[in-house]
Each structure stands twice: as structure tokens, then as C-alpha cells.
Design a protein around this motif. Structure first.
Motif, PDB file in Angstrom:
ATOM      1  N   ASP A  56       0.797  -1.220   0.000  1.00 18.95           N
ATOM      2  CA  ASP A  56       0.000   0.000   0.000  1.00 18.95           C
ATOM      3  C   ASP A  56       0.835   1.278   0.000  1.00 18.95           C
ATOM      4  O   ASP A  56       0.366   2.337   0.393  1.00 18.95           O
ATOM      5  CB  ASP A  56      -0.953   0.007   1.199  1.00 18.95           C
ATOM      6  N   TYR A  57       2.074   1.188  -0.468  1.00 16.33           N
ATOM      7  CA  TYR A  57       2.954   2.359  -0.421  1.00 16.33           C
ATOM      8  C   TYR A  57       2.416   3.507  -1.265  1.00 16.33           C
ATOM      9  O   TYR A  57       2.571   4.684  -0.909  1.00 16.33           O
ATOM     10  CB  TYR A  57       4.371   1.987  -0.873  1.00 16.33           C
ATOM     11  N   ASP A  58       1.787   3.213  -2.399  1.00 11.26           N
ATOM     12  CA  ASP A  58       1.331   4.273  -3.293  1.00 11.26           C
ATOM     13  C   ASP A  58       0.158   5.037  -2.689  1.00 11.26           C
ATOM     14  O   ASP A  58       0.019   6.253  -2.906  1.00 11.26           O
ATOM     15  CB  ASP A  58       0.934   3.676  -4.648  1.00 11.26           C
ATOM     16  N   ALA A  59      -0.677   4.359  -1.925  1.00 11.64           N
ATOM     17  CA  ALA A  59      -1.809   5.013  -1.269  1.00 11.64           C
ATOM     18  C   ALA A  59      -1.394   5.742   0.001  1.00 11.64           C
ATOM     19  O   ALA A  59      -2.137   6.603   0.491  1.00 11.64           O
ATOM     20  CB  ALA A  59      -2.895   3.985  -0.937  1.00 11.64           C
ATOM     21  N   ARG A  60      -0.215   5.424   0.522  1.00 11.52           N
ATOM     22  CA  ARG A  60       0.259   6.022   1.785  1.00 11.52           C
ATOM     23  C   ARG A  60       1.680   6.556   1.610  1.00 11.52           C
ATOM     24  O   ARG A  60       2.609   6.111   2.280  1.00 11.52           O
ATOM     25  CB  ARG A  60       0.202   4.980   2.895  1.00 11.52           C
ATOM     26  N   PRO A  61       1.890   7.526   0.725  1.00 12.09           N
ATOM     27  CA  PRO A  61       3.257   7.960   0.421  1.00 12.09           C
ATOM     28  C   PRO A  61       3.980   8.575   1.609  1.00 12.09           C
ATOM     29  O   PRO A  61       5.187   8.356   1.779  1.00 12.09           O
ATOM     30  CB  PRO A  61       3.063   8.985  -0.705  1.00 12.09           C
ATOM     31  N   PHE A  62       3.276   9.326   2.445  1.00 12.70           N
ATOM     32  CA  PHE A  62       3.947   9.991   3.559  1.00 12.70           C
ATOM     33  C   PHE A  62       4.302   8.986   4.658  1.00 12.70           C
ATOM     34  O   PHE A  62       5.362   9.086   5.284  1.00 12.70           O
ATOM     35  CB  PHE A  62       3.074  11.125   4.088  1.00 12.70           C
ATOM     36  N   ASP A  63       3.422   8.005   4.874  1.00 12.14           N
ATOM     37  CA  ASP A  63       3.747   6.923   5.811  1.00 12.14           C
ATOM     38  C   ASP A  63       4.929   6.109   5.290  1.00 12.14           C
ATOM     39  O   ASP A  63       5.748   5.616   6.072  1.00 12.14           O
ATOM     40  CB  ASP A  63       2.542   6.009   6.020  1.00 12.14           C
ATOM     41  N   THR A  64       5.015   5.950   3.975  1.00 12.50           N
ATOM     42  CA  THR A  64       6.117   5.208   3.368  1.00 12.50           C
ATOM     43  C   THR A  64       7.449   5.891   3.650  1.00 12.50           C
ATOM     44  O   THR A  64       8.423   5.244   4.046  1.00 12.50           O
ATOM     45  CB  THR A  64       5.893   5.073   1.848  1.00 12.50           C
ATOM     46  N   VAL A 108      19.089   4.225 -10.724  1.00 11.94           N
ATOM     47  CA  VAL A 108      18.467   5.181 -11.640  1.00 11.94           C
ATOM     48  C   VAL A 108      16.999   5.326 -11.252  1.00 11.94           C
ATOM     49  O   VAL A 108      16.267   4.333 -11.194  1.00 11.94           O
ATOM     50  CB  VAL A 108      18.570   4.701 -13.102  1.00 11.94           C
ATOM     51  N   PHE A 109      16.575   6.577 -10.973  1.00 12.17           N
ATOM     52  CA  PHE A 109      15.189   6.845 -10.597  1.00 12.17           C
ATOM     53  C   PHE A 109      14.648   8.042 -11.365  1.00 12.17           C
ATOM     54  O   PHE A 109      15.388   8.968 -11.696  1.00 12.17           O
ATOM     55  CB  PHE A 109      15.072   7.167  -9.098  1.00 12.17           C
ATOM     56  N   ASP A 110      13.337   8.029 -11.599  1.00  9.84           N
ATOM     57  CA  ASP A 110      12.650   9.199 -12.142  1.00  9.84           C
ATOM     58  C   ASP A 110      11.906   9.863 -10.988  1.00  9.84           C
ATOM     59  O   ASP A 110      10.861   9.374 -10.548  1.00  9.84           O
ATOM     60  CB  ASP A 110      11.661   8.769 -13.224  1.00  9.84           C
ATOM     61  N   PRO A 111      12.393  10.987 -10.469  1.00  7.61           N
ATOM     62  CA  PRO A 111      11.757  11.611  -9.309  1.00  7.61           C
ATOM     63  C   PRO A 111      10.376  12.178  -9.594  1.00  7.61           C
ATOM     64  O   PRO A 111       9.627  12.486  -8.664  1.00  7.61           O
ATOM     65  CB  PRO A 111      12.744  12.720  -8.923  1.00  7.61           C
ATOM     66  N   ALA A 112       9.993  12.313 -10.859  1.00  7.08           N
ATOM     67  CA  ALA A 112       8.671  12.834 -11.202  1.00  7.08           C
ATOM     68  C   ALA A 112       7.599  11.748 -11.199  1.00  7.08           C
ATOM     69  O   ALA A 112       6.405  12.048 -11.269  1.00  7.08           O
ATOM     70  CB  ALA A 112       8.713  13.510 -12.573  1.00  7.08           C
ATOM     71  N   ASP A 113       8.001  10.495 -11.110  1.00  9.16           N
ATOM     72  CA  ASP A 113       7.055   9.382 -11.115  1.00  9.16           C
ATOM     73  C   ASP A 113       6.547   9.166  -9.692  1.00  9.16           C
ATOM     74  O   ASP A 113       7.312   8.790  -8.805  1.00  9.16           O
ATOM     75  CB  ASP A 113       7.755   8.124 -11.628  1.00  9.16           C
ATOM     76  N   PRO A 114       5.252   9.377  -9.433  1.00 13.80           N
ATOM     77  CA  PRO A 114       4.750   9.246  -8.060  1.00 13.80           C
ATOM     78  C   PRO A 114       4.897   7.842  -7.493  1.00 13.80           C
ATOM     79  O   PRO A 114       4.962   7.675  -6.272  1.00 13.80           O
ATOM     80  CB  PRO A 114       3.267   9.647  -8.183  1.00 13.80           C
ATOM     81  N   ARG A 115       4.993   6.840  -8.337  1.00 18.54           N
ATOM     82  CA  ARG A 115       5.129   5.467  -7.849  1.00 18.54           C
ATOM     83  C   ARG A 115       6.559   5.138  -7.421  1.00 18.54           C
ATOM     84  O   ARG A 115       6.822   4.051  -6.922  1.00 18.54           O
ATOM     85  CB  ARG A 115       4.649   4.474  -8.912  1.00 18.54           C
ATOM     86  N   ARG A 116       7.465   6.083  -7.617  1.00 26.08           N
ATOM     87  CA  ARG A 116       8.844   5.853  -7.201  1.00 26.08           C
ATOM     88  C   ARG A 116       9.089   6.256  -5.747  1.00 26.08           C
ATOM     89  O   ARG A 116      10.220   6.230  -5.284  1.00 26.08           O
ATOM     90  CB  ARG A 116       9.809   6.613  -8.105  1.00 26.08           C
ATOM     91  N   VAL A 117       8.034   6.634  -5.018  1.00 31.77           N
ATOM     92  CA  VAL A 117       8.226   7.005  -3.613  1.00 31.77           C
ATOM     93  C   VAL A 117       8.784   5.832  -2.820  1.00 31.77           C
ATOM     94  O   VAL A 117       9.579   6.025  -1.893  1.00 31.77           O
ATOM     95  CB  VAL A 117       6.904   7.520  -2.991  1.00 31.77           C
ATOM     96  N   TYR A 118       8.414   4.622  -3.190  1.00 30.27           N
ATOM     97  CA  TYR A 118       8.966   3.443  -2.515  1.00 30.27           C
ATOM     98  C   TYR A 118      10.470   3.362  -2.736  1.00 30.27           C
ATOM     99  O   TYR A 118      11.252   3.260  -1.789  1.00 30.27           O
ATOM    100  CB  TYR A 118       8.284   2.170  -3.032  1.00 30.27           C
ATOM    101  N   ASP A 119      10.890   3.426  -3.996  1.00 30.34           N
ATOM    102  CA  ASP A 119      12.297   3.280  -4.340  1.00 30.34           C
ATOM    103  C   ASP A 119      13.147   4.402  -3.743  1.00 30.34           C
ATOM    104  O   ASP A 119      14.212   4.163  -3.174  1.00 30.34           O
ATOM    105  CB  ASP A 119      12.484   3.281  -5.868  1.00 30.34           C
ATOM    106  N   ALA A 123      16.023   4.133  -0.961  1.00 28.65           N
ATOM    107  CA  ALA A 123      17.376   4.567  -1.302  1.00 28.65           C
ATOM    108  C   ALA A 123      17.911   5.551  -0.273  1.00 28.65           C
ATOM    109  O   ALA A 123      19.105   5.523   0.081  1.00 28.65           O
ATOM    110  CB  ALA A 123      17.401   5.190  -2.691  1.00 28.65           C
ATOM    111  N   LEU A 124      17.047   6.427   0.240  1.00 25.58           N
ATOM    112  CA  LEU A 124      17.478   7.357   1.282  1.00 25.58           C
ATOM    113  C   LEU A 124      17.817   6.600   2.566  1.00 25.58           C
ATOM    114  O   LEU A 124      18.825   6.901   3.217  1.00 25.58           O
ATOM    115  CB  LEU A 124      16.389   8.394   1.552  1.00 25.58           C
ATOM    116  N   GLY A 125      17.003   5.620   2.919  1.00 22.83           N
ATOM    117  CA  GLY A 125      17.322   4.796   4.083  1.00 22.83           C
ATOM    118  C   GLY A 125      18.655   4.082   3.931  1.00 22.83           C
ATOM    119  O   GLY A 125      19.448   3.984   4.876  1.00 22.83           O
TER     120      GLY A 125
END
Length: 270
Positions: A56-64, A108-119, A123-125
Motif C-alpha cells: 500500500d505504499y502508493d496510497a500512503r506515500p507519507f507513511d512510506t 536510476v530513478f525518475d523523481p517525477a514518477d509518483p510510484r517511485r516514492v517506494y524506491d 534509497a534514502l534509508g
């Protein structure tokens, strides 16, 4: 004196099995509840950071972001640990147009893709664990982890749980989908090994083999079980993650086809 471990996310899929393994091996295990302030004040020993969101990461981006990066940042700043093993994912390789990848290659990431919040949050962790722990951090990039216990997440886990009832199966997927699967027990074995010796850096905790749904269905067919797929999509295969570092640690995960064959041969018991 028993070794001390702290598991963040100890009630989750990986954390629960890891807790059982460490307790069986004689570790003293601290499994704090979510939000327990003790994680910033007591000696934690070896921390296994199993907390995170998946389905459910896409529905909960801030919790992710909070689960993957904010909490580990606060934990590292408090500094009350001897070793930190951060659980990440081989999904971080999905943006790379390569057949095979290893732990040394830039992501390699696309920061404009909202589904990349998981990746991006994973990566920051990873960055905080590797760069801000004074050499005490290691990262386990997990492939698709499966098991057949009740509630086990993921497509293959659901498939194997459904197989308990016997008979043929119809699955809402395509036979052409390929993934790297690793059994939960092999993941736990890798995490325990990573807690020993020098900080291991990044380790792909994977089988090193991409296996299609059709190939797993062939294992079912040999056991007298027919599997039908409702889809026909042919998505590009993800990069194949090298497991040379994992093998150097002495961990060689079982092939998913062998594990499924044994599971079916044992009567698909839970």
C-alpha cells in the motif's frame, strides 16, 4: 552472555520469522512496538530494520517515507546500536536497462514518477545506513520473498497458500511474468550472517535466478496439478541481481523450483 538484538517491524512478515530464529539461537531480542521511545535511549545491540510498507505504499506515500527513512534517520542520530542491518529491496534496480546488476552500480530513478516514492525512500534509508553510521551499517536488498504461512504477502505466497486445497488452479496473472524469488528462511539466514563480522555494505539477498510463472506452473504439472493463467502480458523482465556477495558470505538460497517441488511433494502442508 547472550548477544543483543533489536528488531524494528518484528510483527511483520520477515521480522516475525527473524525473531523466532534469533530467540532459538539464544539471542536476547528486543521487539519494540511502533512508536516506543525506548529505541532512542537503551542499548540496542544489533538492529535489524525490518519496518516498511510494501503493497500500500502508493496510497500512503507519507507513511512510506516515515517508515523507510524518517525513523531510521532518528535511530542513527541517537546512535544506540552496535550494528544496523537495513532491509531494502532489489526493486531499486527496476529503472536500470541492464540484464544483470550488482551492488556497486549507481541506481536510476525518475523523481517525477509518483510510484517511485517506494524506491526513493528506500534509497534514502540505504544512504543514511551506509554513510551516517560510522561503518556500522549494512543493507540487505531483498528480492521477492515468499512462504506459505497464513497471511504471507506476495503473488507466489498467495499461489502456494491456495494450493493447499489440492486440485487445479486458475491465477489472475500471466505465465510470462518473471521474478527472482527467495524463501523466507533463506532471507533470515542471510540477515543473521550479515550481523556477524565487518559491516557488509550492500548485499543482494536473492536467488540470482529469474523464474517465470510458467516455469513454476511446470513444477505443479509434474506433481499432477494444472495451473491456468488468465493473463497474457509480456512485461520486460527486471534486471537479474548478482548474488556473488551473498555467496561469499556462505549463503546459497534454494531454487524456488526445488522448494515448490518439495512443498507439493509433502502434501502442501502449512
Amino acid at each position: 552472555m547472550p548477544r543483543r538484538a533489536t528488531i524494528l517491524g518484528a510483527t511483520g512478515f520477515v521480522g516475525k520469522r527473524l525473531h523466532a530464529r534469533l530467540a532459538s539461537d539464544g539471542w536476547e531480542v528486543f521487539a519494540p512496538a511502533k512508536g516506543d521511545p525506548e529505541v532512542f535511549s537503551r542499548d540496542l545491540g544489533t538492529v535489524f530494520y525490518c519496518a516498511g510498507l510494501t503493497a500500500d505504499y502508493d496510497a500512503r506515500p507519507f507513511d512510506t517515507v516515515a517508515a523507510h527513512a524518517t525513523l531510521v534517520s532518528e535511530l542513527i542520530r541517537a546512535g544506540r546500536f552496535e550494528r544496523l542491518i537495513y532491509l531494502s529491496s532489489t526493486r531499486l534496480y527496476d529503472g536500470m536497462a541492464k540484464a544483470t546488476v550488482d551492488e556497486t552500480q549507481p541506481l536510476v530513478f525518475d523523481p517525477a514518477d509518483p510510484r517511485r516514492v517506494y524506491d526513493l525512500s528506500k534509497a534514502l534509508g540505504e544512504n543514511l545506513t551506509l554513510a551516517r553510521t560510522g561503518g556500522r551499517g549494512g543493507v540487505a536488498r531483498l528480492a521477492n520473498v515468499y512462504d506459505w504461512e497464513d497471511g504471507a504477502p506476495g503473488f507466489l505466497s498467495a499461489w502456494l497458500i491456495a494450493a493447499r486445497d489440492g486440485g487445479d488452479l486458475t491465477l489472475d496473472s500471466s505465465p510470462h511474468v518473471a521474478r527472482d524469488y527467495i524463501h523466507l528462511d533463506d532471507v533470515v539466514a542471510a540477515l543473521v550472517v550479515m550481523a556477524d563480522g565487518e559491516a557488509p555494505g550492500i548485499v543482494n539477498v536473492a536467488s540470482g535466478e529469474l523464474v517465470t510463472n510458467a516455469q513454476i506452473a511446470q513444477v505443479f504439472a509434474k506433481a499432477g496439478r494444472r495451473v491456468t493463467f488468465t493473463g497474457a502480458a509480456r512485461p520486460p523482465a527486471p534486471p537479474n541481481a548478482s548474488v556473488a556477495r551473498l555467496a561469499a558470505l556462505g549463503v546459497r538460497p534454494a531454487s524456488v523450483k526445488d522448494v515448490v517441488a518439495r512443498y507439493l511433494g509433502e502434501g502442501t502442508r502449512a
